[in-house]
Design a protein around this motif. Structure first.
Motif, PDB file in Angstrom:
ATOM      1  N   ARG A  81      46.364  40.655  29.339  1.00 31.21           N
ATOM      2  CA  ARG A  81      46.967  42.076  29.037  1.00 31.21           C
ATOM      3  C   ARG A  81      45.900  43.426  29.720  1.00 31.21           C
ATOM      4  NH1 ARG A  81      44.068  39.944  23.493  1.00 31.21           N
ATOM      5  NH2 ARG A  81      43.454  42.537  23.306  1.00 31.21           N
ATOM      6  N   PHE A  82      45.547  42.482  31.258  1.00 29.95           N
ATOM      7  CA  PHE A  82      45.373  43.188  32.227  1.00 29.95           C
ATOM      8  C   PHE A  82      45.935  43.523  33.493  1.00 29.95           C
ATOM      9  CE2 PHE A  82      41.459  42.562  29.465  1.00 29.95           C
ATOM     10  CZ  PHE A  82      41.126  44.564  29.436  1.00 29.95           C
ATOM     11  N   GLY A  83      47.067  42.029  33.496  1.00 29.64           N
ATOM     12  CA  GLY A  83      48.002  42.504  34.533  1.00 29.64           C
ATOM     13  C   GLY A  83      47.481  41.004  35.550  1.00 29.64           C
ATOM     14  N   ILE A  84      47.223  40.299  35.039  1.00 27.90           N
ATOM     15  CA  ILE A  84      46.316  38.968  36.172  1.00 27.90           C
ATOM     16  C   ILE A  84      46.842  37.946  35.348  1.00 27.90           C
ATOM     17  CG2 ILE A  84      44.673  37.822  36.628  1.00 27.90           C
ATOM     18  CD1 ILE A  84      42.377  40.409  35.378  1.00 27.90           C
ATOM     19  N   SER A  85      47.635  37.243  35.877  1.00 28.12           N
ATOM     20  CA  SER A  85      48.707  36.103  36.049  1.00 28.12           C
ATOM     21  C   SER A  85      47.319  35.155  35.986  1.00 28.12           C
ATOM     22  CB  SER A  85      49.594  35.684  37.265  1.00 28.12           C
ATOM     23  OG  SER A  85      48.700  35.681  38.552  1.00 28.12           O
ATOM     24  N   GLU A  86      48.418  34.175  35.092  1.00 30.67           N
ATOM     25  CA  GLU A  86      47.525  31.960  34.367  1.00 30.67           C
ATOM     26  C   GLU A  86      46.973  31.830  35.556  1.00 30.67           C
ATOM     27  OE1 GLU A  86      48.460  28.078  32.751  1.00 30.67           O
ATOM     28  OE2 GLU A  86      50.006  29.695  32.448  1.00 30.67           O
ATOM     29  N   THR A  87      47.588  31.571  36.705  1.00 29.53           N
ATOM     30  CA  THR A  87      47.394  31.235  38.200  1.00 29.53           C
ATOM     31  C   THR A  87      45.847  32.291  38.303  1.00 29.53           C
ATOM     32  OG1 THR A  87      49.772  30.367  38.866  1.00 29.53           O
ATOM     33  CG2 THR A  87      47.882  30.589  40.056  1.00 29.53           C
ATOM     34  N   HIS A  88      46.205  33.669  38.398  1.00 27.46           N
ATOM     35  CA  HIS A  88      44.759  34.053  39.528  1.00 27.46           C
ATOM     36  C   HIS A  88      43.841  33.456  38.248  1.00 27.46           C
ATOM     37  CE1 HIS A  88      47.242  36.555  41.872  1.00 27.46           C
ATOM     38  NE2 HIS A  88      46.461  35.936  42.962  1.00 27.46           N
ATOM     39  N   VAL A  89      43.914  34.144  36.737  1.00 31.50           N
ATOM     40  CA  VAL A  89      42.763  33.394  35.967  1.00 31.50           C
ATOM     41  C   VAL A  89      42.209  31.332  36.919  1.00 31.50           C
ATOM     42  CG1 VAL A  89      41.997  32.758  33.557  1.00 31.50           C
ATOM     43  CG2 VAL A  89      43.483  34.286  34.267  1.00 31.50           C
ATOM     44  N   ARG A  90      43.149  30.848  36.323  1.00 32.45           N
ATOM     45  CA  ARG A  90      42.751  29.519  36.639  1.00 32.45           C
ATOM     46  C   ARG A  90      42.212  29.536  37.772  1.00 32.45           C
ATOM     47  NH1 ARG A  90      44.569  25.518  33.176  1.00 32.45           N
ATOM     48  NH2 ARG A  90      46.357  26.376  31.710  1.00 32.45           N
ATOM     49  N   THR A  91      41.959  29.917  39.366  1.00 34.27           N
ATOM     50  CA  THR A  91      41.727  30.182  40.159  1.00 34.27           C
ATOM     51  C   THR A  91      40.591  30.399  40.119  1.00 34.27           C
ATOM     52  OG1 THR A  91      44.446  30.457  41.428  1.00 34.27           O
ATOM     53  CG2 THR A  91      41.518  31.140  42.647  1.00 34.27           C
ATOM     54  N   ALA A  92      39.856  31.412  39.891  1.00 37.27           N
ATOM     55  CA  ALA A  92      39.086  32.467  39.798  1.00 37.27           C
ATOM     56  C   ALA A  92      37.923  31.344  38.418  1.00 37.27           C
ATOM     57  CB  ALA A  92      39.231  33.825  38.697  1.00 37.27           C
ATOM     58  N   VAL A  93      38.520  30.894  37.500  1.00 37.81           N
ATOM     59  CA  VAL A  93      37.572  30.039  36.943  1.00 37.81           C
ATOM     60  C   VAL A  93      37.177  29.369  37.635  1.00 37.81           C
ATOM     61  CG1 VAL A  93      37.220  28.074  34.992  1.00 37.81           C
ATOM     62  CG2 VAL A  93      38.333  30.546  34.660  1.00 37.81           C
ATOM     63  N   SER A  94      37.984  28.475  38.314  1.00 43.94           N
ATOM     64  CA  SER A  94      37.141  27.586  39.187  1.00 43.94           C
ATOM     65  C   SER A  94      36.433  27.677  40.285  1.00 43.94           C
ATOM     66  CB  SER A  94      38.738  26.547  39.838  1.00 43.94           C
ATOM     67  OG  SER A  94      39.203  26.220  39.400  1.00 43.94           O
ATOM     68  N   ARG A  95      36.539  29.388  40.230  1.00 50.66           N
ATOM     69  CA  ARG A  95      35.298  29.917  41.302  1.00 50.66           C
ATOM     70  C   ARG A  95      34.256  29.860  41.117  1.00 50.66           C
ATOM     71  NH1 ARG A  95      39.488  33.867  45.124  1.00 50.66           N
ATOM     72  NH2 ARG A  95      40.283  31.914  46.182  1.00 50.66           N
ATOM     73  N   LEU A  96      34.027  30.293  39.373  1.00 51.12           N
ATOM     74  CA  LEU A  96      33.646  30.857  39.091  1.00 51.12           C
ATOM     75  C   LEU A  96      32.081  29.740  38.732  1.00 51.12           C
ATOM     76  CD1 LEU A  96      34.256  33.564  36.754  1.00 51.12           C
ATOM     77  CD2 LEU A  96      32.890  33.586  38.490  1.00 51.12           C
ATOM     78  N   VAL A  97      32.671  28.575  38.508  1.00 50.48           N
ATOM     79  CA  VAL A  97      32.972  26.730  38.013  1.00 50.48           C
ATOM     80  C   VAL A  97      31.704  26.433  39.909  1.00 50.48           C
ATOM     81  CG1 VAL A  97      33.138  24.835  37.390  1.00 50.48           C
ATOM     82  CG2 VAL A  97      34.031  26.137  36.701  1.00 50.48           C
ATOM     83  N   GLY A  98      32.596  26.423  40.350  1.00 51.35           N
ATOM     84  CA  GLY A  98      31.850  26.093  42.092  1.00 51.35           C
ATOM     85  C   GLY A  98      30.605  27.236  42.264  1.00 51.35           C
ATOM     86  N   SER A  99      30.575  28.278  42.280  1.00 53.00           N
ATOM     87  CA  SER A  99      29.320  29.348  42.127  1.00 53.00           C
ATOM     88  C   SER A  99      28.110  28.634  40.877  1.00 53.00           C
ATOM     89  CB  SER A  99      29.856  30.173  41.779  1.00 53.00           C
ATOM     90  OG  SER A  99      29.959  31.123  40.863  1.00 53.00           O
ATOM     91  N   GLY A 100      28.315  28.357  40.143  1.00 51.61           N
ATOM     92  CA  GLY A 100      27.460  27.504  38.906  1.00 51.61           C
ATOM     93  C   GLY A 100      27.503  28.828  37.963  1.00 51.61           C
TER      94      GLY A 100
END
Length: 341
Positions: A80-99
């Motif tokens: 709804r904010f114009g962010i694609s599924e791919t970008h969401v999954r990538t961002a979540v992976s980075r948030l997991v990686g950063s703890g």
């Protein structure tokens, strides 16, 4: 239907012009264009990073309701904010990686919850957003020769000499490892008002507060007069409101009131944030209960923590006599929205 149309109208909040001193484009309410158009206008000129928005979603909605969210819901909200599924999954992976997030799987579904290590960060941000921020108790001064830029940024330090830094003494900011002094300003008040903009980019923060007022003021006006407005996506607007306000609030050094200009827009932005958040929340929370999926069930409409936030906001704004009627009406509209027309 609601739209935000560019124009030169002066919007008002409780009898005061919202656009005083604002040179950028303002917005006016129109009832003739579709919902997608006003959503586009609210997002106009903004660059929203997926990871930052996900932090907002967890901080505003998920953490007060158990802390766990299904990946599918997260993707739907970000789209709804114009962010694609791919970008969401990538961002979540980075948030997991950063703890900051921890992933859990159940069958083919992935769920993510806030990591213990990130709770203090989220709690601090929530206190600043939803609770009154008192004036600091004096100043903290550091003498340090090798402070990293990230420490200077996180501590909101202003450099006043070689290896010498100062910041307001706020309880939410931990002390850094350096020679530390607790001091008070005993004279030179006028000079400090002049000095402050050279130590911190106050003009940048002021412009961001003004942008918040101009961007969201018409939404508040519209909801005060059209409380059932079906075209308003309350979850979307509330998340964007929190996202933008959080962005500037966490960067702001929150200087003492007597060091800030008399027309400092942070006060007006705070009042608008509190009033609009309260109005949006009743319908937003019903949408959350209908559409946000946690680990075993949908997220609850509200919790004691979510209610506490609303109570703090109702009490935290400090309206002038002109604004008092707006605050009262905002609370009345919020209660009214609990009734299906």
């Amino acid at each position: 239907m609601l739209s935000l149309i560019g124009g030169s109208h002066r919007r008002t909040l409780g009898g005061r012009a919202l656009a005083d001193g604002i040179q950028n484009e303002t917005y006016a309410i129109s009832n003739s264009v579709g919902a997608e158009n006003w959503k586009v206008r609210l997002l106009e000129g903004l660059s929203i990073r997926a990871a930052s928005l996900i932090v907002t979603i967890y901080g505003d909605i998920v953490v007060p309701r158990g802390g766990v969210l299904w990946m599918g819901t997260l993707i739907e909200v970000c789209v709804r904010f114009g962010i694609s599924e791919t970008h969401v999954r990538t961002a979540v992976s980075r948030l997991v990686g950063s703890g900051r997030l921890i992933g859990e799987r159940e069958g083919r579904r992935s769920y993510y919850r806030l990591a213990e290590a990130a709770k203090e960060e989220f709690d601090t941000a929530a206190r600043l957003l939803f609770q009154p921020v008192p004036d600091p108790e004096g100043w903290i001064m550091y003498q340090a020769s090798h402070l990293e830029e990230e420490t200077i940024r996180q501590q909101h330090l202003g450099r006043i000499g070689e290896n010498l830094y100062i910041r307001p003494n706020h309880a939410h900011l931990p002390l850094t490892m350096a020679i530390t002094f607790h001091c008070d300003l005993i004279q030179g008040q006028t000079e400090m008002v002049t000095l402050a903009p050279t130590l911190w980019p106050l003009a940048v923060y002021a412009e961001e507060y003004r942008d918040l007022i101009v961007r969201f003021g018409p939404v508040l006006d519209h909801l005060l007069t059209h409380p059932y407005a079906p075209e308003v996506d309350c979850v979307f607007v509330r998340l964007l409101l929190v996202h933008r306000y959080r962005h500037v609030l966490l960067a702001d050094p929150l200087l003492p009131t007597d060091v800030l200009p008399e027309d400092w827009p942070g006060r007006q932005a705070r009042d608008l944030f509190a009033q609009l958040y309260v109005i949006l929340s009743r319908r937003a929370e019903r949408q959350i209960a209908d559409t946000f999926e946690g680990r075993y069930t949908r997220l609850p409409e509200t919790t004691s923590q979510a209610r506490d936030r609303l109570d703090f906001l109702r009490c935290s704004s400090s309206p002038t006599a002109h604004q008092a009627g707006v605050v009262e009406k905002a609370q009345t509209v919020s209660e009214t929205l609990n009734i299906t027309p």
